[in-house]
Design a protein around this motif. Structure first.
Motif, PDB file in Angstrom:
ATOM      1  N   ALA A  47       0.825  -1.207   0.000  1.00  0.00           N
ATOM      2  CA  ALA A  47       0.000   0.000   0.000  1.00  0.00           C
ATOM      3  C   ALA A  47       0.861   1.260   0.000  1.00  0.00           C
ATOM      4  CB  ALA A  47      -0.932   0.002   1.211  1.00  0.00           C
ATOM      5  N   VAL A  48       1.939   1.257   0.772  1.00  0.00           N
ATOM      6  CA  VAL A  48       2.848   2.402   0.789  1.00  0.00           C
ATOM      7  C   VAL A  48       3.501   2.576  -0.575  1.00  0.00           C
ATOM      8  CG1 VAL A  48       5.028   3.249   1.766  1.00  0.00           C
ATOM      9  CG2 VAL A  48       3.250   2.385   3.269  1.00  0.00           C
ATOM     10  N   GLY A  49       3.882   1.474  -1.215  1.00  0.00           N
ATOM     11  CA  GLY A  49       4.476   1.553  -2.551  1.00  0.00           C
ATOM     12  C   GLY A  49       3.524   2.146  -3.568  1.00  0.00           C
ATOM     13  N   GLY A  50       2.265   1.710  -3.546  1.00  0.00           N
ATOM     14  CA  GLY A  50       1.272   2.284  -4.451  1.00  0.00           C
ATOM     15  C   GLY A  50       1.028   3.753  -4.180  1.00  0.00           C
ATOM     16  N   ALA A  51       0.959   4.114  -2.908  1.00  0.00           N
ATOM     17  CA  ALA A  51       0.723   5.516  -2.546  1.00  0.00           C
ATOM     18  C   ALA A  51       1.906   6.398  -2.936  1.00  0.00           C
ATOM     19  CB  ALA A  51       0.456   5.631  -1.049  1.00  0.00           C
ATOM     20  N   LEU A  52       3.126   5.913  -2.728  1.00  0.00           N
ATOM     21  CA  LEU A  52       4.307   6.697  -3.108  1.00  0.00           C
ATOM     22  C   LEU A  52       4.355   6.931  -4.616  1.00  0.00           C
ATOM     23  CD1 LEU A  52       7.114   5.136  -0.870  1.00  0.00           C
ATOM     24  CD2 LEU A  52       6.146   7.424  -0.679  1.00  0.00           C
ATOM     25  N   ALA A  53       3.987   5.907  -5.391  1.00  0.00           N
ATOM     26  CA  ALA A  53       4.018   6.063  -6.840  1.00  0.00           C
ATOM     27  C   ALA A  53       2.906   6.984  -7.330  1.00  0.00           C
ATOM     28  CB  ALA A  53       3.905   4.702  -7.518  1.00  0.00           C
ATOM     29  N   LEU A  54       1.709   6.824  -6.795  1.00  0.00           N
ATOM     30  CA  LEU A  54       0.590   7.648  -7.246  1.00  0.00           C
ATOM     31  C   LEU A  54       0.731   9.098  -6.813  1.00  0.00           C
ATOM     32  CD1 LEU A  54      -2.403   5.212  -6.726  1.00  0.00           C
ATOM     33  CD2 LEU A  54      -1.391   5.946  -8.881  1.00  0.00           C
ATOM     34  N   ALA A  55       1.309   9.328  -5.644  1.00  0.00           N
ATOM     35  CA  ALA A  55       1.483  10.697  -5.158  1.00  0.00           C
ATOM     36  C   ALA A  55       2.754  11.337  -5.692  1.00  0.00           C
ATOM     37  CB  ALA A  55       1.498  10.706  -3.637  1.00  0.00           C
ATOM     38  N   ASP A  56       3.571  10.578  -6.407  1.00  0.00           N
ATOM     39  CA  ASP A  56       4.826  11.060  -6.997  1.00  0.00           C
ATOM     40  C   ASP A  56       5.744  11.675  -5.938  1.00  0.00           C
ATOM     41  OD1 ASP A  56       6.553  11.273  -9.122  1.00  0.00           O
ATOM     42  OD2 ASP A  56       5.813  13.239  -9.753  1.00  0.00           O
ATOM     43  N   ILE A  57       5.890  10.948  -4.829  1.00  0.00           N
ATOM     44  CA  ILE A  57       6.737  11.399  -3.733  1.00  0.00           C
ATOM     45  C   ILE A  57       8.143  10.854  -3.937  1.00  0.00           C
ATOM     46  CG2 ILE A  57       7.130  11.235  -1.239  1.00  0.00           C
ATOM     47  CD1 ILE A  57       4.077  11.008  -0.938  1.00  0.00           C
ATOM     48  N   ALA A  58       9.126  11.731  -3.883  1.00  0.00           N
ATOM     49  CA  ALA A  58      10.519  11.309  -4.041  1.00  0.00           C
ATOM     50  C   ALA A  58      10.997  10.702  -2.727  1.00  0.00           C
ATOM     51  CB  ALA A  58      11.389  12.497  -4.430  1.00  0.00           C
ATOM     52  N   SER A  59      11.339   9.427  -2.775  1.00  0.00           N
ATOM     53  CA  SER A  59      11.808   8.722  -1.598  1.00  0.00           C
ATOM     54  C   SER A  59      12.688   7.568  -2.058  1.00  0.00           C
ATOM     55  CB  SER A  59      10.617   8.180  -0.806  1.00  0.00           C
ATOM     56  OG  SER A  59      11.043   7.276   0.187  1.00  0.00           O
ATOM     57  N   PRO A  60      13.692   7.217  -1.275  1.00  0.00           N
ATOM     58  CA  PRO A  60      14.504   6.066  -1.661  1.00  0.00           C
ATOM     59  C   PRO A  60      13.723   4.746  -1.581  1.00  0.00           C
ATOM     60  CG  PRO A  60      15.305   7.019   0.398  1.00  0.00           C
ATOM     61  CD  PRO A  60      14.221   7.911  -0.115  1.00  0.00           C
ATOM     62  N   LEU A  61      12.619   4.734  -0.868  1.00  0.00           N
ATOM     63  CA  LEU A  61      11.801   3.528  -0.757  1.00  0.00           C
ATOM     64  C   LEU A  61      10.787   3.397  -1.875  1.00  0.00           C
ATOM     65  CD1 LEU A  61      11.090   3.585   3.077  1.00  0.00           C
ATOM     66  CD2 LEU A  61      12.780   2.226   1.840  1.00  0.00           C
ATOM     67  N   ARG A  62      10.640   4.416  -2.683  1.00  0.00           N
ATOM     68  CA  ARG A  62       9.604   4.415  -3.710  1.00  0.00           C
ATOM     69  C   ARG A  62       9.782   3.283  -4.720  1.00  0.00           C
ATOM     70  NH1 ARG A  62       8.369   9.225  -8.026  1.00  0.00           N
ATOM     71  NH2 ARG A  62       6.952   8.013  -9.309  1.00  0.00           N
ATOM     72  N   ALA A  63      10.962   3.098  -5.265  1.00  0.00           N
ATOM     73  CA  ALA A  63      11.173   2.079  -6.294  1.00  0.00           C
ATOM     74  C   ALA A  63      10.960   0.658  -5.769  1.00  0.00           C
ATOM     75  CB  ALA A  63      12.558   2.231  -6.912  1.00  0.00           C
ATOM     76  N   PRO A  64      11.594   0.250  -4.654  1.00  0.00           N
ATOM     77  CA  PRO A  64      11.366  -1.130  -4.219  1.00  0.00           C
ATOM     78  C   PRO A  64       9.943  -1.393  -3.728  1.00  0.00           C
ATOM     79  CG  PRO A  64      12.826   0.001  -2.685  1.00  0.00           C
ATOM     80  CD  PRO A  64      12.624   0.909  -3.854  1.00  0.00           C
ATOM     81  N   PHE A  65       9.348  -0.420  -3.041  1.00  0.00           N
ATOM     82  CA  PHE A  65       7.984  -0.617  -2.552  1.00  0.00           C
ATOM     83  C   PHE A  65       6.988  -0.654  -3.712  1.00  0.00           C
ATOM     84  CE2 PHE A  65       8.122   0.812   2.174  1.00  0.00           C
ATOM     85  CZ  PHE A  65       9.161  -0.058   2.397  1.00  0.00           C
ATOM     86  N   THR A  66       7.210   0.183  -4.744  1.00  0.00           N
ATOM     87  CA  THR A  66       6.318   0.169  -5.896  1.00  0.00           C
ATOM     88  C   THR A  66       6.461  -1.130  -6.676  1.00  0.00           C
ATOM     89  OG1 THR A  66       6.434   2.570  -6.032  1.00  0.00           O
ATOM     90  CG2 THR A  66       5.655   1.418  -7.981  1.00  0.00           C
ATOM     91  N   LEU A  67       7.666  -1.622  -6.835  1.00  0.00           N
ATOM     92  CA  LEU A  67       7.870  -2.912  -7.489  1.00  0.00           C
ATOM     93  C   LEU A  67       7.164  -4.018  -6.709  1.00  0.00           C
ATOM     94  CD1 LEU A  67       9.203  -4.579  -9.717  1.00  0.00           C
ATOM     95  CD2 LEU A  67      11.205  -4.774  -8.239  1.00  0.00           C
ATOM     96  N   PHE A  68       7.282  -3.979  -5.393  1.00  0.00           N
ATOM     97  CA  PHE A  68       6.589  -4.957  -4.553  1.00  0.00           C
ATOM     98  C   PHE A  68       5.083  -4.862  -4.759  1.00  0.00           C
ATOM     99  CE2 PHE A  68       4.909  -6.481  -0.443  1.00  0.00           C
ATOM    100  CZ  PHE A  68       5.501  -7.728  -0.409  1.00  0.00           C
ATOM    101  N   TYR A  69       4.557  -3.650  -4.819  1.00  0.00           N
ATOM    102  CA  TYR A  69       3.130  -3.448  -5.057  1.00  0.00           C
ATOM    103  C   TYR A  69       2.712  -4.011  -6.412  1.00  0.00           C
ATOM    104  CZ  TYR A  69      -1.172  -1.145  -6.399  1.00  0.00           C
ATOM    105  OH  TYR A  69      -2.425  -0.903  -6.852  1.00  0.00           O
ATOM    106  N   LEU A  70       3.529  -3.758  -7.446  1.00  0.00           N
ATOM    107  CA  LEU A  70       3.176  -4.212  -8.793  1.00  0.00           C
ATOM    108  C   LEU A  70       3.178  -5.729  -8.915  1.00  0.00           C
ATOM    109  CD1 LEU A  70       5.068  -1.575 -10.955  1.00  0.00           C
ATOM    110  CD2 LEU A  70       2.592  -1.791 -10.629  1.00  0.00           C
ATOM    111  N   ILE A  71       3.838  -6.417  -8.017  1.00  0.00           N
ATOM    112  CA  ILE A  71       3.805  -7.886  -8.030  1.00  0.00           C
ATOM    113  C   ILE A  71       2.714  -8.410  -7.095  1.00  0.00           C
ATOM    114  CG2 ILE A  71       5.119  -9.967  -7.467  1.00  0.00           C
ATOM    115  CD1 ILE A  71       7.617  -8.411  -8.388  1.00  0.00           C
ATOM    116  N   VAL A  72       2.588  -7.816  -5.912  1.00  0.00           N
ATOM    117  CA  VAL A  72       1.678  -8.352  -4.900  1.00  0.00           C
ATOM    118  C   VAL A  72       0.207  -8.082  -5.221  1.00  0.00           C
ATOM    119  CG1 VAL A  72       0.983  -8.099  -2.482  1.00  0.00           C
ATOM    120  CG2 VAL A  72       3.361  -8.383  -3.071  1.00  0.00           C
ATOM    121  N   ALA A  73      -0.127  -6.901  -5.692  1.00  0.00           N
ATOM    122  CA  ALA A  73      -1.543  -6.567  -5.919  1.00  0.00           C
ATOM    123  C   ALA A  73      -2.201  -7.503  -6.937  1.00  0.00           C
ATOM    124  CB  ALA A  73      -1.689  -5.106  -6.332  1.00  0.00           C
ATOM    125  N   PRO A  74      -1.632  -7.667  -8.141  1.00  0.00           N
ATOM    126  CA  PRO A  74      -2.281  -8.610  -9.053  1.00  0.00           C
ATOM    127  C   PRO A  74      -2.137 -10.070  -8.611  1.00  0.00           C
ATOM    128  CG  PRO A  74      -0.425  -7.536 -10.139  1.00  0.00           C
ATOM    129  CD  PRO A  74      -0.576  -6.921  -8.800  1.00  0.00           C
TER     130      PRO A  74
END
Length: 150
Positions: A47-74
């Motif tokens: 959820a944090v990964g999706g929120a970071l990507a959708l809100a376009d927040i610059a964070s060092p956690l954005r890339a790994p958390f978003t990748l995790f989201y893109l695998i876990v959600a579907p």
């Protein structure tokens, strides 16, 4: 003042086999109890990964958390559709389905010249939501037909 034994819950008394005895022995949490905690932590990270990507927040956690989201959600949405499989098979098929769904979203967005990170995350979220709702509708329809037959 408390002693070291009181603070740690450990004492020096052991049984002949080396196991601790008495009220100060260490108790291990069964593995089954840690599964819901792990699943909850994975849901929060996704959820944090999706929120970071959708809100376009610059964070060092954005890339790994978003990748995790893109695998876990579907993967969770596909796993909800797979009722008849054992847990290991369900996990393997759901992960493969998640990767295929991500590739399908990326291919369609690239073909339509509409690619963006935020759009891709939103499309994966929408597709995952639709798959999950389809699974819930199928489960609800199955319960309704069983209750009418009884």
């Amino acid at each position: 003042m408390q002693s070291f034994t009181d603070l740690t819950g450990l004492d020096d008394s052991t049984e002949p086999g080396g196991a601790r005895s008495g009220p100060g022995r260490c108790r291990r949490m069964p593995a089954a109890d840690s599964l819901p905690v792990t699943a909850g932590a994975a849901a929060v990270v996704a959820a944090v990964g999706g929120a970071l990507a959708l809100a376009d927040i610059a964070s060092p956690l954005r890339a790994p958390f978003t990748l995790f989201y893109l695998i876990v959600a579907p993967a969770c949405a596909v796993a909800a559709l797979l009722d008849g499989l054992d847990p290991l098979s369900r996990a393997v098929v759901a992960t493969g389905g998640a990767l295929a769904a991500d590739l399908l979203v990326a291919q369609v967005m690239l073909a339509l010249h509409a690619w963006s990170v935020r759009g891709g995350v939103a499309a994966v979220a929408g597709m995952s939501l639709l798959l999950f709702l389809l699974a819930q509708a199928r489960r609800h329809r199955g319960r309704a037909s069983r209750s009418r037959a009884s």
